[in-house]
Design a protein around this motif. Structure first.
Motif, short mmCIF file in Angstrom:
data_model
loop_
_atom_site.label_atom_id
_atom_site.label_comp_id
_atom_site.label_asym_id
_atom_site.label_seq_id
_atom_site.Cartn_x
_atom_site.Cartn_y
_atom_site.Cartn_z
N SER A 178 0.83 -1.20 0.00
CA SER A 178 0.00 0.00 0.00
C SER A 178 0.86 1.25 0.00
N LEU A 179 1.91 1.27 0.81
CA LEU A 179 2.81 2.42 0.85
C LEU A 179 3.54 2.60 -0.47
N ASP A 180 3.97 1.52 -1.09
CA ASP A 180 4.63 1.61 -2.40
C ASP A 180 3.69 2.23 -3.43
N ARG A 181 2.40 1.86 -3.38
CA ARG A 181 1.41 2.45 -4.29
C ARG A 181 1.29 3.94 -4.05
N ILE A 182 1.18 4.33 -2.80
CA ILE A 182 0.98 5.74 -2.44
C ILE A 182 2.18 6.57 -2.87
N ILE A 183 3.37 6.07 -2.68
CA ILE A 183 4.58 6.81 -3.04
C ILE A 183 4.60 7.11 -4.54
N GLN A 184 4.00 6.24 -5.34
CA GLN A 184 3.95 6.45 -6.79
C GLN A 184 2.86 7.44 -7.22
N PHE A 185 1.97 7.81 -6.30
CA PHE A 185 0.88 8.73 -6.64
C PHE A 185 1.41 10.10 -7.03
N GLN A 186 0.62 10.77 -7.85
CA GLN A 186 0.81 12.19 -8.11
C GLN A 186 -0.06 12.94 -7.11
N ASP A 187 0.34 14.15 -6.74
CA ASP A 187 -0.53 14.95 -5.90
C ASP A 187 -1.84 15.16 -6.63
N GLY A 188 -2.94 15.16 -5.89
CA GLY A 188 -4.26 15.31 -6.49
C GLY A 188 -4.97 13.99 -6.72
N THR A 189 -4.34 12.89 -6.35
CA THR A 189 -4.97 11.58 -6.48
C THR A 189 -6.12 11.49 -5.48
N CYS A 190 -7.18 10.86 -5.88
CA CYS A 190 -8.38 10.72 -5.05
C CYS A 190 -8.04 10.08 -3.70
N LEU A 191 -8.61 10.64 -2.64
CA LEU A 191 -8.36 10.12 -1.30
C LEU A 191 -8.74 8.65 -1.18
N GLY A 192 -9.80 8.22 -1.87
CA GLY A 192 -10.22 6.83 -1.82
C GLY A 192 -9.20 5.86 -2.38
N ALA A 193 -8.24 6.36 -3.16
CA ALA A 193 -7.20 5.51 -3.72
C ALA A 193 -6.15 5.14 -2.69
N VAL A 194 -6.32 5.61 -1.44
CA VAL A 194 -5.36 5.28 -0.39
C VAL A 194 -5.18 3.76 -0.30
N TYR A 195 -6.25 3.03 -0.60
CA TYR A 195 -6.18 1.58 -0.69
C TYR A 195 -6.68 1.15 -2.06
N SER A 196 -6.19 0.03 -2.54
CA SER A 196 -6.63 -0.49 -3.84
C SER A 196 -8.08 -0.97 -3.72
N TRP A 197 -8.72 -1.16 -4.86
CA TRP A 197 -10.11 -1.64 -4.84
C TRP A 197 -10.17 -3.02 -4.22
N LYS A 198 -9.13 -3.83 -4.38
CA LYS A 198 -9.11 -5.16 -3.76
C LYS A 198 -9.08 -5.05 -2.24
N THR A 199 -8.32 -4.09 -1.74
CA THR A 199 -8.26 -3.89 -0.30
C THR A 199 -9.60 -3.39 0.23
N TRP A 200 -10.23 -2.45 -0.48
CA TRP A 200 -11.55 -1.97 -0.07
C TRP A 200 -12.55 -3.12 -0.07
N LEU A 201 -12.47 -4.02 -1.06
CA LEU A 201 -13.35 -5.18 -1.10
C LEU A 201 -13.11 -6.08 0.11
N LEU A 202 -11.86 -6.28 0.46
CA LEU A 202 -11.52 -7.08 1.63
C LEU A 202 -12.07 -6.44 2.90
N VAL A 203 -11.99 -5.12 3.00
CA VAL A 203 -12.56 -4.40 4.15
C VAL A 203 -14.05 -4.68 4.26
N LEU A 204 -14.75 -4.58 3.15
CA LEU A 204 -16.19 -4.85 3.16
C LEU A 204 -16.50 -6.28 3.56
N LEU A 205 -15.72 -7.23 3.05
CA LEU A 205 -15.92 -8.64 3.40
C LEU A 205 -15.65 -8.88 4.89
N MET A 206 -14.61 -8.24 5.42
CA MET A 206 -14.30 -8.39 6.85
C MET A 206 -15.41 -7.79 7.71
#
Length: 145
Positions: free
Chosen positions: A68-96
């Motif tokens: 997750s941190l590696d993904r964030i470091i590659q972001f450009q400023d202005g990236t959507c706040l919801g992108a803090v986690y990948s869609w797979k991670t958000w799906l896992l959160v919902l399942l949990m």
């Protein structure tokens, strides 16, 4: 008519949000789990939950946090706040969350669920250290603004 815009934020905000969410949710889970543990000797189970949480953190969640941190470091400023986690991670959160709701509705919350909540909560808090370290390092060294 105004167009809706995405809630774009800087990488600094993403690097703060990622461990903040893990810490906050982990703390809430531990508080809830603590309440379901029996008073007295039953609270010793909290230590077992802590050990399970350490194992989950070191062997599972640390890898996810680093990715997750590696993904964030590659972001450009202005990236959507919801992108803090990948869609797979958000799906896992919902399942949990759904699993927690189902578990509490299928059985009366007690020591077993208390241990489970404390273990998961502690693992989230412990693995959040990686995000906090990265956020502090980058902000402290002014690598990102």
């Amino acid at each position: 008519m105004a167009l809706l815009t995405k809630p774009g934020v800087s990488r600094t905000v993403h690097l703060f949000a990622a461990p903040f969410l893990w810490t906050a949710i982990g703390g809430l889970l531990m508080a809830r789990g603590w309440g379901w543990l029996d008073p007295g000797r039953g609270r010793l189970l909290f230590l077992a939950a802590g050990l399970l949480g350490v194992l989950k953190s070191l062997f599972i969640l640390d890898k996810i946090a680093r990715r997750s941190l590696d993904r964030i470091i590659q972001f450009q400023d202005g990236t959507c706040l919801g992108a803090v986690y990948s869609w797979k991670t958000w799906l896992l959160v919902l399942l949990m969350m759904a699993a927690g709701i189902a578990l509490r509705s299928l059985t009366q919350p007690g020591p077993f669920i208390g241990i489970l909540y404390c273990a998961v909560g502690w693992s989230l808090c412990l693995s959040s250290r990686l995000g906090w370290r990265e956020w502090y390092r980058r902000v402290h060294h002014h690598e990102i603004a």
